[in-house]
Design an enzyme around this catalytic site. Structure first.
Site, PDB file in Angstrom:
ATOM      1  N   ASP A 481       5.366   0.584  14.311  1.00  0.00           N
ATOM      2  CA  ASP A 481       4.367   1.322  13.522  1.00  0.00           C
ATOM      3  C   ASP A 481       4.164   2.696  14.182  1.00  0.00           C
ATOM      4  O   ASP A 481       4.648   2.941  15.295  1.00  0.00           O
ATOM      5  CB  ASP A 481       3.076   0.481  13.549  1.00  0.00           C
ATOM      6  CG  ASP A 481       1.979   1.016  12.660  1.00  0.00           C
ATOM      7  OD1 ASP A 481       2.271   1.810  11.748  1.00  0.00           O
ATOM      8  OD2 ASP A 481       0.814   0.609  12.880  1.00  0.00           O
ATOM      9  N   GLU A 484       5.829   8.180  13.315  1.00  0.00           N
ATOM     10  CA  GLU A 484       6.110   9.459  12.608  1.00  0.00           C
ATOM     11  C   GLU A 484       6.388  10.617  13.556  1.00  0.00           C
ATOM     12  O   GLU A 484       7.163  11.497  13.161  1.00  0.00           O
ATOM     13  CB  GLU A 484       4.916   9.818  11.713  1.00  0.00           C
ATOM     14  CG  GLU A 484       4.662   8.850  10.592  1.00  0.00           C
ATOM     15  CD  GLU A 484       4.017   7.533  11.032  1.00  0.00           C
ATOM     16  OE1 GLU A 484       3.340   7.533  12.068  1.00  0.00           O
ATOM     17  OE2 GLU A 484       4.231   6.538  10.349  1.00  0.00           O
ATOM     18  N   ASP A 559      -1.049   2.638   4.755  1.00  0.00           N
ATOM     19  CA  ASP A 559      -2.461   2.270   4.623  1.00  0.00           C
ATOM     20  C   ASP A 559      -3.025   2.551   3.227  1.00  0.00           C
ATOM     21  O   ASP A 559      -3.737   3.536   3.016  1.00  0.00           O
ATOM     22  CB  ASP A 559      -3.281   3.004   5.691  1.00  0.00           C
ATOM     23  CG  ASP A 559      -2.806   2.643   7.085  1.00  0.00           C
ATOM     24  OD1 ASP A 559      -2.026   1.675   7.220  1.00  0.00           O
ATOM     25  OD2 ASP A 559      -3.203   3.339   8.043  1.00  0.00           O
TER      26      ASP A 559
HETATM   27  C1  NOJ Z   1      -1.531   1.669  11.184  1.00  0.00           C
HETATM   28  C2  NOJ Z   1      -0.801   0.770  10.251  1.00  0.00           C
HETATM   29  O1  NOJ Z   1      -0.468   1.459   9.072  1.00  0.00           O
HETATM   30  C3  NOJ Z   1      -1.625  -0.457   9.968  1.00  0.00           C
HETATM   31  O2  NOJ Z   1      -0.919  -1.300   9.110  1.00  0.00           O
HETATM   32  C4  NOJ Z   1      -1.991  -1.154  11.267  1.00  0.00           C
HETATM   33  O3  NOJ Z   1      -2.810  -2.257  11.002  1.00  0.00           O
HETATM   34  C5  NOJ Z   1      -2.717  -0.185  12.185  1.00  0.00           C
HETATM   35  N1  NOJ Z   1      -1.888   0.960  12.399  1.00  0.00           N
HETATM   36  C6  NOJ Z   1      -3.071  -0.823  13.526  1.00  0.00           C
HETATM   37  O4  NOJ Z   1      -1.932  -1.156  14.224  1.00  0.00           O
END
Ligand code: NOJ
Length: 866
Positions: A481, A484, A559
């Site tokens: 995650d 970017e 998100d």
């Molecule tokens: C951002 C991610 O997009 C999300 O899915 C995740 O729960 C949070 N980071 C925390 O790791």
């Protein structure tokens, strides 16, 4: 009045809390290179670029020469190259730049990530007169001395390049050298006055590249993910720049987590493609006019490097793009099952309790996920005290064929052994002074692993070995995650552009491939680890991606919010990734931020079961919402939906197999095979199965309208249940729906393989028999395919897989086993035509057989009966 004021303030607060923070991101107006090129486009009147000389390679279909840029002070000499590749041509423009200092002064191209080969010289004819004519198959490329390219396919003009004179190659110059033509602007050439990036000194000054491409006769453009926008590209300026966009908005061309600079242009008869091979901040301005579509590509820097895929079918263009950038990974079967995630499951007991609940409620599920809280203080590669014995937990999960995915992000907390090692060995992303860059992310002050540094791999491998935090269990996989990269205190939520990567490359040059390089090092490490243990195929989910990410990872749309609009837009977002070669895509089921209503949650599951990657996820502040939480009837509807996904796993797996060799999407928009309904983005077919779905994505729906795109007949297949009710195709119909209905249809002429027996996880389904359902078309014919293998190892690469083609009519069914493997069998044949006939059978899929249907029986035909 008072109330109105209060309501307004509340509205504003709500709006401020729940909207994307626009002020964090540059607009084109605030971005030096973008504003300069748009200004150029508005003011340009003449062509400053001339093809001066060229050489033709005698062995490869490859031409190179000089391109002269005229400026008031004289001439700037650039290099150009044009080579014929399978299905199109590649063109590059570069300049020699030798600037002393720590920054690599060459221009960057990510082309090394790809497999680009020129065809042999004898396949191409090249004629030189004033104009250079290059002919290959039925394509002719004309390169004009006043630089311009025209592409003709079957003698028809299909593309014009630089017809609007937007070619702009900002050559190297010193501040205040004044080397500019009249239409140019000098806005932010040597400085950046955007509030969060004032420290960026732009050490190489202006270096943008831009060019216009006109698709002649093509009005429909797709691709250029990632944006939360319509499937078909509109007259808009799309930005490709990987960022962590908090609470992203829908119907927006703001940049998002991933970037694929590939677009597919279509009309009723054919398609073209364009792959802009560039990893820098990029804008694409799209404009439709009559029958044509113009695109203006603007990148902050880099080699100008692109491939035009000339006129072909959309399938062939996707295949050729895949030959260059790679095809989607054939996922381990479990990863096509249901994934249960939330931020966070708290401890071992929580994880095992969730698992038990799935069994108690008889809901199949394959994988539970652990978000960042499982670590000791966000130190990746560690577990906190709530997980005292991860191997024990993994074994317990394995008992029912379940898997675990744990998160590993690229930011590494300052001052513990992993970051210390990276810092001491200079394996981090560096600041502009070439010392370790520190910024803020989940763990607080952090450093970032520089995945572009080849020395990182060995260390990364050592962190993923079976003696490391993952242990030697084979049912643990990784989620990458925030790659970017996300930097909470960085400009535009990311790395300062003048940060340095291995090789002296500024982040500015390599920004959009960084996320992919990160999940690729993880993939390589997992491959080595699996070799040590079980040779299972790794599974990786990545948030940031680029062209090529499909080879090693799945992506999800980040998100989103628990709102109907986000459910709705998830479909075009997933479809668009498929059109851009990244089919293993999904969206957080239920929505990440907020708490969905029970109806929304139900509808989201009923849609999510069709995402190639099917995972529920939720923010740490949201309430628990596992499938049993809403209670009946919602839980039952959700259970039915998840069970349907499992029954359809053979269909998904077969579609993935096809995609992994030909690049076609797993979910196909209805225009994909029909060349009609180019604006429809809420319906899709699953691969070549003939299953057409239009999920309900609005509240309170009692009736659903569906376009049945092709002529012929469609069977009602609501909730995956075969029915003799048919509809005439090439029409729009309307059916009544209740909250437990998923509008599904099957185009007559298809045979579908399912595994409907309830099992706790996909692993336990491996030896289950198949049901095949034959949907006869108006000529009483149907056919279908199945691909299967062990679902977990790489043995399929050594021929250990099953591939079957089935054909049927109203009286016979014929199995052709193209590749046989293991004893898979069919225990039920359902033939749907005017009526439904069900035959209980035991047909082994290990040879070629023909069976005859007779009354209630089915019997094998041998030799002379055939
Ligand atoms: C951002 C991610 O997009 C999300 O899915 C995740 O729960 C949070 N980071 C925390 O790791």
């Amino acid at each position: 009045m008072k109330w109105v004021g209060l309501i307004f303030i509340l509205f504003l607060q709500n709006h401020l809390v729940l909207g994307a923070k626009h002020y964090l991101f540059k607009t084109c107006e605030q971005s030096g290179f973008c504003k300069r090129n748009i200004h150029y486009a508005h003011n340009i009147e003449e062509n400053y670029y001339t093809i001066d000389s060229f050489n033709i390679d005698e062995t490869k279909a490859y031409i190179s020469g000089n391109l002269i840029k005229s400026i008031p002070q004289g001439e700037i000499s650039l290099n150009w190259q044009l080579g014929i590749v399978n299905g199109g041509f590649r063109f590059t423009v570069d300049e020699e730049r030798h600037v002393k200092g720590i920054v690599n002064s060459k221009r960057f191209s990510p082309a090394n990530e790809f497999n680009i080969e020129y065809v042999s010289r004898d396949q191409v004819s090249i004629e030189k007169s004033d104009i250079l004519h290059i002919s290959y198959n039925s394509t002719v490329i004309k390169v004009y001395p006043k630089f311009k390219i025209e592409v003709y396919d079957d003698k028809k003009l299909t593309m014009q390049i630089n017809d609007d004179n937007l070619l702009n190659f900002e050559h190297y110059r010193l501040n205040n050298e004044g080397q500019m033509n009249t239409p140019e602007s000098d806005f932010n050439m040597f400085q950046d006055d955007f509030k969060d990036s004032r420290d960026d000194k732009l050490p190489l000054g202006p270096e943008s590249i831009a060019l216009d491409f006109k698709f002649k006769g093509y009005q429909h453009l797709y691709g250029l993910p990632e944006h939360s926008d319509s499937l078909e590209l509109g007259d808009k300026l799309y930005r490709l720049f990987n960022v962590d966009i908090f609470e992203y908005e829908i119907n927006s061309t703001l940049p998002m987590y991933g970037s694929i600079p590939f677009l597919l242009a279509m009309n009723e008869q054919s398609s073209m493609g364009l792959f802009w091979i560039n990893a820098a901040d990029t804008y694409v301005d799209v404009k439709h006019s009559n029958q044509d579509t113009s695109t203006h590509w603007i990148s902050e820097n880099g080699v100008m490097d692109f491939i035009v895929f000339t006129k072909d079918s959309n399938r062939d263009i996707q295949k050729k793009y895949g030959d260059i950038t790679g095809f989607t990974v054939l996922p381990p079967l479990f990863s096509l099952g249901y994934h249960q995630c939330r931020w966070n499951y708290n401890d071992e007991a929580d994880v095992l309790d969730i698992t038990e609940k799935f069994d108690e409620y008889e809901i199949p599920y394959d994988t539970i996920w652990l978000d960042i809280e499982y670590t000791d203080n966000k130190k990746y590669f560690t577990w906190n005290e709530n997980f005292p014995n991860p191997t024990r937990m993994l074994q317990a999960l394995d008992h029912t064929g379940r898997n675990l995915v744990v998160i590993i992000d690229p930011h590494i907390k300052k001052d513990y052994d992993v970051s210390n090692y990276l810092v001491e060995n200079k394996l981090t992303i560096m600041n502009s002074q070439n010392s370790t860059y520190y910024g803020h992310c989940w763990p607080g002050e952090s450093v970032w692993v520089d995945s572009l540094n080849p020395k990182v791999q060995q260390y990364w491998d050592s962190l993923h070995t079976s003696s490391g935090f993952m242990g030697n269990s084979s049912n643990v996989h990784i989620w990458n995650d925030m790659n970017e990269i996300s930097v909470f205190d960085g400009p535009e939520t990311s790395s300062p552009k003048d940060n340095l990567h291995y090789g002296g490359w500024e982040d500015r040059s390599v920004h959009n491939i960084n996320g992919m390089k990160f999940h690729e090092i993880t993939y390589d490490s997992l491959i080595k680890r699996q070799q040590e243990t079980t040779r299972q195929r790794p599974f990786i989910l990545t948030r940031s991606y680029f062209s090529g990410s499909q080879k090693t990872a799945a992506m999800w749309t980040g998100d989103n919010m628990s709102k109907w609009e986000y459910l709705k837009i998830s479909i075009p977002m997933v479809l668009n990734n498929g059109l851009a070669g990244m089919p293993f895509a999904g969206a957080d089921v239920g929505g990440f931020f907020g708490d969905p209503s029970k109806e929304l949650l139900t509808r989201w599951y009923q849609t999510g079961i069709f995402y190639p990657f099917f995972r529920a996820h939720a923010h740490i502040d949201s309430r628990r919402r596992e499938p049993w939480i809403p209670g009946d009837p919602f839980t039952s509807y959700i259970r039915d939906a998840i069970k349907l996904r499992y029954a359809l796993l053979p269909v998904f797996y077969t579609s993935f197999y096809e995609s992994s060799i030909n690049g076609a999407p797993v979910l196909k928009p209805i225009f994909y095979d029909t060349g009609k309904h180019f604006d429809i983005e809420d319906e899709f077919y699953i691969g070549n199965s003939g299953i057409l779905v239009k999920p309900v994505t609005e509240p309170d729906v009692k009736e659903q309208k569906i376009i049945l795109p092709e002529s012929g007949k469609y069977y009602n297949f609501v909730n995956g249940i075969p029915s003799t009710v048919t509809y005439k195709g090439d029409e729009t119909i309307s059916i009544p729906v209740t909250l437990n209905d998923i509008p599904m249809f099957v185009k007559g002429g298809h045979i579908i393989f399912t595994q409907p027996r309830y099992r706790r996880s996909s692993k336990l389904m491996v030896n289950d028999p198949y049901t095949i359902t034959v949907f006869l078309d108006e000529n009483n014919k149907a056919d279908g395919d199945l691909y299967a293998d062990d679902g977990e190892s790489f043995n399929y690469q050594n021929g250990q897989f099953l591939k079957v083609h089935v054909e049927a009519n109203e009286s016979r069914i014929n199995f052709v086993v193209e590749n046989s493997w293991n004893a898979k069998y069919i225990n039920k044949v359902i033939v749907v035509g005017k009526d439904i006939k069900t035959f209980n059978v035991k047909i082994s899929l290990n040879g070629n057989y023909t069976f005859k249907f007779e009354n209630q029986h089915i019997h094998e035909l041998i030799h002379d009966e055939l």
